[in-house]
Write an enzyme that holds these catalytic residues in place. Structure first.
Site, PDB file in Angstrom:
ATOM      1  N   HIS A 269     -10.871  -6.762  -1.302  1.00  0.00           N
ATOM      2  CA  HIS A 269      -9.510  -6.429  -0.876  1.00  0.00           C
ATOM      3  C   HIS A 269      -8.767  -5.632  -1.947  1.00  0.00           C
ATOM      4  O   HIS A 269      -7.569  -5.391  -1.817  1.00  0.00           O
ATOM      5  CB  HIS A 269      -8.760  -7.725  -0.534  1.00  0.00           C
ATOM      6  CG  HIS A 269      -7.416  -7.505   0.097  1.00  0.00           C
ATOM      7  ND1 HIS A 269      -7.073  -6.339   0.745  1.00  0.00           N
ATOM      8  CD2 HIS A 269      -6.325  -8.281   0.188  1.00  0.00           C
ATOM      9  CE1 HIS A 269      -5.833  -6.417   1.190  1.00  0.00           C
ATOM     10  NE2 HIS A 269      -5.351  -7.588   0.856  1.00  0.00           N
ATOM     11  N   CYS A 270      -9.450  -5.223  -3.034  1.00  0.00           N
ATOM     12  CA  CYS A 270      -8.703  -4.574  -4.122  1.00  0.00           C
ATOM     13  C   CYS A 270      -9.142  -3.136  -4.400  1.00  0.00           C
ATOM     14  O   CYS A 270      -8.405  -2.192  -4.100  1.00  0.00           O
ATOM     15  CB  CYS A 270      -8.841  -5.386  -5.403  1.00  0.00           C
ATOM     16  SG  CYS A 270      -7.985  -6.959  -5.324  1.00  0.00           S
ATOM     17  N   ILE A 271     -10.344  -2.979  -4.973  1.00  0.00           N
ATOM     18  CA  ILE A 271     -10.734  -1.673  -5.524  1.00  0.00           C
ATOM     19  C   ILE A 271     -10.773  -0.555  -4.471  1.00  0.00           C
ATOM     20  O   ILE A 271     -10.327   0.556  -4.747  1.00  0.00           O
ATOM     21  CB  ILE A 271     -12.097  -1.761  -6.272  1.00  0.00           C
ATOM     22  CG1 ILE A 271     -12.144  -2.999  -7.181  1.00  0.00           C
ATOM     23  CG2 ILE A 271     -12.382  -0.504  -7.067  1.00  0.00           C
ATOM     24  CD1 ILE A 271     -11.199  -2.983  -8.347  1.00  0.00           C
ATOM     25  N   ILE A 273      -8.954  -0.269  -1.909  1.00  0.00           N
ATOM     26  CA  ILE A 273      -7.668  -0.124  -1.220  1.00  0.00           C
ATOM     27  C   ILE A 273      -6.528   0.241  -2.165  1.00  0.00           C
ATOM     28  O   ILE A 273      -5.778   1.202  -1.921  1.00  0.00           O
ATOM     29  CB  ILE A 273      -7.324  -1.456  -0.492  1.00  0.00           C
ATOM     30  CG1 ILE A 273      -8.350  -1.713   0.613  1.00  0.00           C
ATOM     31  CG2 ILE A 273      -5.902  -1.443   0.053  1.00  0.00           C
ATOM     32  CD1 ILE A 273      -8.208  -3.061   1.290  1.00  0.00           C
ATOM     33  N   ASP A 274      -6.396  -0.523  -3.250  1.00  0.00           N
ATOM     34  CA  ASP A 274      -5.196  -0.427  -4.086  1.00  0.00           C
ATOM     35  C   ASP A 274      -4.907   0.985  -4.613  1.00  0.00           C
ATOM     36  O   ASP A 274      -3.747   1.426  -4.585  1.00  0.00           O
ATOM     37  CB  ASP A 274      -5.274  -1.412  -5.265  1.00  0.00           C
ATOM     38  CG  ASP A 274      -5.440  -2.843  -4.778  1.00  0.00           C
ATOM     39  OD1 ASP A 274      -5.237  -3.081  -3.571  1.00  0.00           O
ATOM     40  OD2 ASP A 274      -5.784  -3.699  -5.596  1.00  0.00           O
TER      41      ASP A 274
END
Ligand SMILES: NC(=O)c1ccc[n+]([C@@H]2O[C@H](COP(=O)([O-])OP(=O)(O)OC[C@H]3O[C@@H](n4cnc5c(N)ncnc54)[C@H](O)[C@@H]3O)[C@@H](O)[C@H]2O)c1
Length: 430
Positions: A269-271, A273-274
Site C-alpha cells: 500500500h506504499c511504494i 502509490i505514495d
C-alpha cells in the site's frame, strides 16, 4: 485537568480511526502504554474480530491485543460518537489511487467530517495516513476552522507519518522513530508528548507539510532506486550479465553505495502509490516530477517484462505460453507476509492467463487469491504438484519455500528474486 496532564498521567482517552496494518498496531501500543484506546472502523467484521480478541494483522499477536481487550483498555467500535469523550485521535485510514492513478483522499475527507461532528475543546487530532503535502492544512484544518475553532487554542492538529514495515521482525511501531509536525508549536509539542509515551524516539519537524514530505521522500527514494535497479536488470539481460552478481559485488563498497534489488514489480500500500501522490500535487504547480514518473513507468512494466522472459524460456523448450501450465510461487507482495495489495503476482498471473497459459499459484500465507478472471486456491508445494507444471516462477521469495525441491522437481524455473542460490541448468534468473 488539561490535555498535557491527562497525557502525562495516562488518563487521556485515545482514539484510532482505521484499524488496519497501521491503526491496529498503533492502538495496541497506546493500550500497552497504559491508555484506554477506542478503535473506530467502518468495517464491522474487523471490529467484531477485535472484540473476539482475534488479530487479523500478522504483526499483532492475539495475546497482546486480547489481553488489552479483556482488560477494557482497547475497545473496538463502528460508532464515531465515542469521539466526543476522546482526548486525542490518530487517523489511519487508507489513501489509495483512483483508477486514473490520481490520489483518492475520500477516506480522509470522510473521517474528517466525522471528527468535526464530535470535536471538542482541547482535542488533539493527528493524521497518519500517507498523503500529499498540504493535506492536513487544506482538508483537516480548513474543516475544523470552518466549525469556528482556533487551532493551537481550541484544538490541536498534527501530521505524523507511519513507517510500519509489515513482517519486519526487528522494527515495529514501538522502536521505529516517528516524525511529527504540528500546525502550531503547541500542536507539535502535545503530539510529541503523547507519542513519546509509545514510541522510543520522536523527531519534531517545523510543519505538517514537512512531516508529510518526509514520508514521500522516504517512499520516493525507494521507488526510484528500485526503478533504477530494475532498469539495470533489463540492461544486464541484454548484455548477458548476471545482475545479481553485479549488485552483490557493488555492495562490497563500504561507502557511497546502497544495494537495491530488481524484482517482478512493486507491491503493497506504499511504494507503488505514495510517490504518485507527490507527482499529482506537483501537476498543480505545472511541474512534472520526472524521476517519480519514470520509476513508476519502469516498475509498472516489470510484470510484463517477467511474462516476456517466461515466454522466451518456454520457447527454448519448444513450448508456447498458450497451453502451458505455469505455477506462480508466491502471491504476497513480499516475503513472509500475507498482504497481497498491489502484489505483482496478481499482474503476472493475469498476463499469463491472457496469453492462454493455465496458471496456478502456491503461497502458504495466502490460501485464496482473487484475480480478475477467477478465485484461485493455493496449490501445496509438493514434488508431485511441481512435476505437473511446464514452468515455476518465483515471484515472492518466502523463506518457507523449499528451493531445492522446486529446482529438482520443476521442468523450468524463472527466478525473479534470486531466491535459488545454487546454479542449475533449468533455472533462469530475472
Ligand atoms: N500498510 C503499510 O505498510 C503502511 C505503512 C506506512 C503507511 N501506511 C499508510 O497508512 C494508511 C493506512 O494504511 P493501512 O495499510 O493501515 O490500511 P488498511 O486498509 O490496512 O486499514 C485501513 C482501515 O481503515 C478503515 N477505514 C476506511 N475508511 C474509514 C473511515 N472513514 N472510518 C473508519 N475507518 C475507516 C478500513 O476499514 C481499514 O480497516 C495509508 O495512508 C497508508 O498509505 C501504510
Amino acid at each position: 485537568m488539561g490535555l498535557r496532564e491527562k497525557i502525562l498521567d495516562r488518563s487521556a482517552k485515545i482514539g484510532v480511526i482505521g484499524l488496519g496494518y497501521v491503526g491496529l498496531p498503533l492502538a495496541v501500543e497506546f493500550g500497552k502504554a497504559g491508555y484506554t484506546v477506542f478503535g473506530i472502523d467502518v468495517n464491522k467484521g474487523r471490529v467484531d474480530d477485535v472484540k473476539a480478541r482475534h488479530s487479523y494483522i500478522q504483526d499483532v499477536s492475539d495475546d497482546d491485543m486480547g489481553s488489552l481487550v479483556a482488560a477494557g483498555k482497547l475497545v473496538a467500535t463502528t460508532d464515531y460518537t465515542v469521539l466526543k469523550q476522546i482526548d486525542a485521535v490518530s487517523v489511519c485510514v487508507p489513501t489509495p489511487l483512483r483508477k486514473t492513478r490520481d490520489p483518492d483522499i475520500q477516506y480522509i475527507v470522510d473521517s474528517t467530517a466525522k471528527i468535526r461532528e464530535c470535536i471538542h475543546p482541547q482535542m488533539l487530532i493527528v493524521l497518519e495516513s500517507t498523503t500529499y503535502p498540504g493535506t492536513t492544512d487544506e482538508i483537516l484544518l480548513t474543516e475544523f476552522e470552518n466549525a469556528g475553532l482556533k487551532v493551537g487554542q481550541d484544538f490541536y492538529l498534527a501530521f505524523s507519518p507511519e513507517r510500519v514495515d509489515p513482517g519486519n521482525p526487528v522494527y515495529g511501531t514501538h522502536n521505529t522513530p516517528k516524525i511529527i509536525g504540528g500546525v502550531t508549536p503547541a500542536c507539535t509539542d502535545l503530539a510529541q508528548l503523547l507519542y513519546s509515551n509509545v514510541v522510543e524516539r520522536v523527531i519534531p519537524v517545523s510543519s505538517t507539510r514537512a512531516a508529510e514530505m518526509v514520508k514521500l521522500l522516504e517512499n520516493t527514494f525507494r521507488a526510484v532506486n528500485i526503478g533504477l535497479v530494475n532498469e539495470i536488470a533489463i540492461i544486464c539481460d541484454k548484455l548477458n550479465i548476471n545482475v545479481w552478481e553485479v549488485i552483490d559485488a557493488a555492495a562490497s563498497k563500504p561507502f557511497g553505495f546502497m544495494p537495491f534489488y530488481p524484482g517482478p514489480g512493486l507491491g503493497g500500500h506504499c511504494i507503488p502509490i505514495d510517490p504518485l501522490y507527490l507527482s499529482w500535487k506537483l501537476k498543480s504547480f505545472n511541474y512534472n516530477a520526472r524521476f517519480i514518473e519514470l520509476a513508476s513507468e519502469i516498475n509498472t512494466h516489470m510484470p510484463e517484462y517477467v511474462t516476456t522472459k517466461i515466454a522466451r524460456v518456454l520457447n527454448r523448450s519448444k513450448k508456447a505460453v498458450h497451453g502451458s501450465r505455469i505455477l506462480v510461487l508466491g502471491a504476497a507482495y513480499k516475503k513472509d507476509i500475507t498482504d497481497v495489495r498491489e502484489s505483482p503476482s496478481l499482474d503476472v498471473i493475469k498476463l499469463l492467463h491472457e496469453e492462454g497459459a493455465e496458471v496456478d499459484y502456491s503461497d502458504p500465507f495466502v490460501p485464496e487469491l482473487h484475480v480478475e478472471h477467477a478465485t484461485l486456491h493455493s496449490v501445496p508445494l509438493t514434488a508431485e504438484n511441481l512435476r505437473r507444471y511446464d514452468c515455476a516462477v518465483v515471484v515472492t521469495d518466502h523463506t518457507c519455500f523449499d528451493y531445492d525441491l522446486i529446482v529438482s522437481e520443476s521442468a523450468l524455473v524463472v527466478d525473479c528474486r534470486n531466491a535459488v542460490r545454487k546454479p542449475a541448468p533449468n533455472v533462469v534468473k530475472l
